[in-house]
Design a protein around this motif. Structure first.
Motif, mmCIF file in Angstrom:
data_model
loop_
_atom_site.group_PDB
_atom_site.id
_atom_site.type_symbol
_atom_site.label_atom_id
_atom_site.label_comp_id
_atom_site.label_asym_id
_atom_site.label_seq_id
_atom_site.Cartn_x
_atom_site.Cartn_y
_atom_site.Cartn_z
ATOM 1 N N GLU A 1 12.343 -10.994 4.251
ATOM 2 C CA GLU A 1 13.533 -10.330 3.464
ATOM 3 C C GLU A 1 13.729 -8.845 3.310
ATOM 4 O OE1 GLU A 1 12.160 -9.534 -0.901
ATOM 5 O OE2 GLU A 1 12.539 -10.989 -1.193
ATOM 6 N N LEU A 2 13.295 -8.567 4.001
ATOM 7 C CA LEU A 2 13.408 -6.588 4.139
ATOM 8 C C LEU A 2 13.932 -6.500 5.382
ATOM 9 C CD1 LEU A 2 9.898 -5.306 2.378
ATOM 10 C CD2 LEU A 2 11.593 -6.053 1.467
ATOM 11 N N GLY A 3 14.080 -7.080 5.942
ATOM 12 C CA GLY A 3 14.935 -6.692 7.749
ATOM 13 C C GLY A 3 13.514 -5.764 8.122
ATOM 14 N N MET A 4 12.532 -6.616 8.261
ATOM 15 C CA MET A 4 11.326 -5.868 9.000
ATOM 16 C C MET A 4 10.655 -6.480 10.210
ATOM 17 S SD MET A 4 9.680 -3.710 5.860
ATOM 18 C CE MET A 4 8.465 -2.757 7.177
ATOM 19 N N THR A 5 9.608 -6.451 11.061
ATOM 20 C CA THR A 5 8.992 -7.910 11.713
ATOM 21 C C THR A 5 7.882 -7.530 10.645
ATOM 22 O OG1 THR A 5 7.435 -5.484 12.568
ATOM 23 C CG2 THR A 5 9.779 -6.368 13.853
ATOM 24 N N LYS A 6 6.999 -9.005 10.867
ATOM 25 C CA LYS A 6 5.750 -9.384 10.448
ATOM 26 C C LYS A 6 5.298 -7.973 10.711
ATOM 27 C CE LYS A 6 2.689 -12.602 10.129
ATOM 28 N NZ LYS A 6 1.684 -14.383 10.711
ATOM 29 N N SER A 7 4.199 -7.987 11.728
ATOM 30 C CA SER A 7 3.718 -6.603 12.000
ATOM 31 C C SER A 7 3.890 -4.950 11.081
ATOM 32 C CB SER A 7 3.572 -6.356 13.605
ATOM 33 O OG SER A 7 4.673 -5.438 13.778
ATOM 34 N N ALA A 8 5.400 -4.648 11.195
ATOM 35 C CA ALA A 8 5.273 -3.369 10.493
ATOM 36 C C ALA A 8 5.196 -3.660 8.846
ATOM 37 C CB ALA A 8 7.033 -3.834 10.326
ATOM 38 N N VAL A 9 5.397 -5.194 7.942
ATOM 39 C CA VAL A 9 4.646 -5.441 7.533
ATOM 40 C C VAL A 9 3.092 -5.607 6.973
ATOM 41 C CG1 VAL A 9 5.145 -7.076 5.042
ATOM 42 C CG2 VAL A 9 6.679 -6.412 6.447
ATOM 43 N N GLY A 10 2.295 -5.278 7.370
ATOM 44 C CA GLY A 10 0.677 -5.788 8.179
ATOM 45 C C GLY A 10 0.669 -4.281 7.854
ATOM 46 N N ARG A 11 1.394 -3.291 8.658
ATOM 47 C CA ARG A 11 0.472 -2.089 9.143
ATOM 48 C C ARG A 11 0.992 -1.052 7.708
ATOM 49 N NH1 ARG A 11 2.987 -2.645 13.882
ATOM 50 N NH2 ARG A 11 5.453 -1.682 13.771
ATOM 51 N N ALA A 12 2.238 -0.958 7.236
ATOM 52 C CA ALA A 12 2.747 -0.983 5.695
ATOM 53 C C ALA A 12 1.854 -1.274 4.366
ATOM 54 C CB ALA A 12 4.139 -1.406 5.070
ATOM 55 N N VAL A 13 0.887 -2.266 4.595
ATOM 56 C CA VAL A 13 0.272 -2.682 2.944
ATOM 57 C C VAL A 13 -0.831 -1.968 3.733
ATOM 58 C CG1 VAL A 13 -1.288 -4.489 2.085
ATOM 59 C CG2 VAL A 13 0.991 -4.397 2.643
ATOM 60 N N SER A 14 -1.559 -1.973 4.503
ATOM 61 C CA SER A 14 -2.825 -1.562 5.485
ATOM 62 C C SER A 14 -2.750 0.170 5.289
ATOM 63 C CB SER A 14 -3.074 -1.545 6.979
ATOM 64 O OG SER A 14 -2.936 -3.399 6.943
ATOM 65 N N ARG A 15 -1.582 1.076 5.151
ATOM 66 C CA ARG A 15 -1.454 1.955 5.164
ATOM 67 C C ARG A 15 -1.539 2.467 4.167
ATOM 68 N NH1 ARG A 15 2.103 2.583 9.191
ATOM 69 N NH2 ARG A 15 4.340 1.920 7.957
ATOM 70 N N LEU A 16 -1.089 1.806 2.884
ATOM 71 C CA LEU A 16 -1.098 2.647 1.215
ATOM 72 C C LEU A 16 -2.306 1.817 1.204
ATOM 73 C CD1 LEU A 16 -0.239 1.641 -1.249
ATOM 74 C CD2 LEU A 16 0.399 -0.477 -1.332
ATOM 75 N N GLU A 17 -3.639 0.253 1.254
ATOM 76 C CA GLU A 17 -4.449 0.066 1.414
ATOM 77 C C GLU A 17 -5.657 1.448 1.512
ATOM 78 O OE1 GLU A 17 -5.502 -4.493 1.441
ATOM 79 O OE2 GLU A 17 -5.200 -3.103 3.498
ATOM 80 N N ARG A 18 -5.545 2.151 2.491
ATOM 81 C CA ARG A 18 -6.397 3.113 3.230
ATOM 82 C C ARG A 18 -6.106 4.546 2.306
ATOM 83 N NH1 ARG A 18 -5.007 1.720 8.694
ATOM 84 N NH2 ARG A 18 -2.809 2.682 8.444
ATOM 85 N N ARG A 19 -4.577 5.175 2.174
ATOM 86 C CA ARG A 19 -4.293 5.432 1.002
ATOM 87 C C ARG A 19 -4.944 5.974 -0.155
ATOM 88 N NH1 ARG A 19 1.270 5.763 1.603
ATOM 89 N NH2 ARG A 19 1.085 4.971 -0.415
ATOM 90 N N LEU A 20 -5.081 4.001 -0.319
ATOM 91 C CA LEU A 20 -6.033 4.284 -1.553
ATOM 92 C C LEU A 20 -7.464 3.963 -1.835
ATOM 93 C CD1 LEU A 20 -3.552 1.458 -3.151
ATOM 94 C CD2 LEU A 20 -3.640 3.930 -3.995
ATOM 95 N N GLY A 21 -7.804 3.771 -0.676
ATOM 96 C CA GLY A 21 -9.293 3.370 -0.192
ATOM 97 C C GLY A 21 -9.484 2.469 -0.851
ATOM 98 N N SER A 22 -8.636 1.581 -1.490
ATOM 99 C CA SER A 22 -9.032 0.194 -1.838
ATOM 100 C C SER A 22 -8.150 -0.631 -1.037
ATOM 101 C CB SER A 22 -8.418 0.219 -3.464
ATOM 102 O OG SER A 22 -10.230 1.408 -4.099
ATOM 103 N N LYS A 23 -9.522 -2.416 -0.981
ATOM 104 C CA LYS A 23 -8.749 -2.769 -0.606
ATOM 105 C C LYS A 23 -7.839 -3.997 -1.306
ATOM 106 C CE LYS A 23 -8.620 -6.395 2.936
ATOM 107 N NZ LYS A 23 -8.536 -5.672 4.260
ATOM 108 N N LEU A 24 -6.642 -4.088 -1.151
ATOM 109 C CA LEU A 24 -5.607 -4.766 -1.921
ATOM 110 C C LEU A 24 -5.676 -5.994 -1.780
ATOM 111 C CD1 LEU A 24 -2.884 -2.157 -2.054
ATOM 112 C CD2 LEU A 24 -4.679 -2.596 -3.690
#
Length: 301
Positions: free
Chosen positions: A28-51
């Motif tokens: 949908e977003l025109g990204m690779t599957k791994s890029a999506v996973g990395r984006a969510v992982s960076r968000l979790e690290r920034r928040l300090g919480s598992k989402l």
């Protein structure tokens, strides 16, 4: 180094909760599957919480993820409303329009045109001032101004010509019966000249030179009024001669209430322009006012 903002990873996270897989989000977003996973992982690290709990078969929100998703949806909805409001302001004529007009020309000719525009677009809110000075649109927060006369070059303003203003020297028959009418430029020295004064400008009339060019001629004024409608009234009452716009006196001339003088050298054409601050996209409320004025006034006068 890639710049990280508070919004990084949020669109991907919200899309994952909606679509249920990194693969679907990537498509949908025109990204690779791994890029999506990395984006969510960076968000979790920034928040300090598992989402998200990730398994081989599905993605499940954690309690923290459920709370964060609620805030994300609300924030994105607010951004959508803000974007819609900006698009509406750009494309739909409505809201306040601050306009500055020359006094007599503005009241007698421009205002009827503005009221026609306001009737067509009821959401417009006109804020009109009448001045004969040269306003600074940017510093005085004015959206549009109509100016009569030659313009200075400005990279900050856009100008569109509405037409031209012809000027003539006139006097009442009662004045002509007592004092006669001037036949030469020198004759003006023995006549009562009535002038309208614009702030900061010398009292001058436009007169044609022997070579056909127009020049500004300083006249001695017996009476001086700030308002050109008052000048018109005083001249009609027989108190002297005045140089006035043809649109203001043409009916009086046709009906014999005023006589023209120095027809060979009097007169001149003065440009009439509408100005607005330069912008990348002209808001709809400004566009419809400009178009309405050009449609109503955009013929030589």
């Amino acid at each position: 180094m890639e710049m990280v903002t508070d919004f990084d990873g949020i669109p991907e996270f919200v899309a994952v909760t909606r679509l249920g897989s990194f693969t679907a989000v990537a498509a949908e977003l025109g990204m690779t599957k791994s890029a999506v996973g990395r984006a969510v992982s960076r968000l979790e690290r920034r928040l300090g919480s598992k989402l998200l709990h990730r398994t081989t078969r599905r993605l499940v929100l954690t309690p923290a993820g459920e709370v964060w998703l609620e805030h994300c949806i609300a924030a994105l909805a607010e951004l959508d409303r803000g974007q819609s409001a900006l698009i509406l302001a750009r494309d739909t004529p409505g809201g306040e329009v601050r306009i500055d007009l020359p006094t007599a020309f503005g009241r007698l000719l421009v205002m009827p045109a503005l009221l026609d525009v306001a009737k067509l677009y009821p959401a417009l809110q006109l804020k009109v001032s009448f001045t004969d000075r040269e306003v600074d649109l940017l510093s005085e927060n004015i959206d549009l101004a109509v100016r009569i006369g030659n313009l200075d070059d400005s990279a900050d303003l856009v100008a569109r010509q509405l037409g031209v203003q012809d000027v003539v020297i006139v006097g009442a028959p009662s004045y002509a019966a007592k004092r006669g009418l001037p036949r030469t430029l020198a004759d003006l020295k023995v006549h009562d000249c009535i002038v309208g004064r614009r702030q900061g400008n010398r009292i001058v009339w436009l007169l044609r030179q022997p070579d056909g060019s127009m020049a500004r001629h300083v006249v001695f004024a017996k009476h001086e009024f700030q308002d050109f409608e008052t000048v018109h009234t005083v001249v009609r009452a027989g108190h002297g001669l005045a140089q006035l716009p043809l649109w203001m006196v043409q009916d009086d001339i046709r009906e014999g209430k005023l006589l023209t003088a120095l027809d060979g050298i009097s007169g001149g054409k003065v440009p009439i322009n509408i100005l607005w601050p330069r912008t990348t996209v002209l808001p709809a409320k400004i566009r419809v006012v400009v178009e309405g004025l050009v449609r109503r006034l955009g013929t030589p006068r």
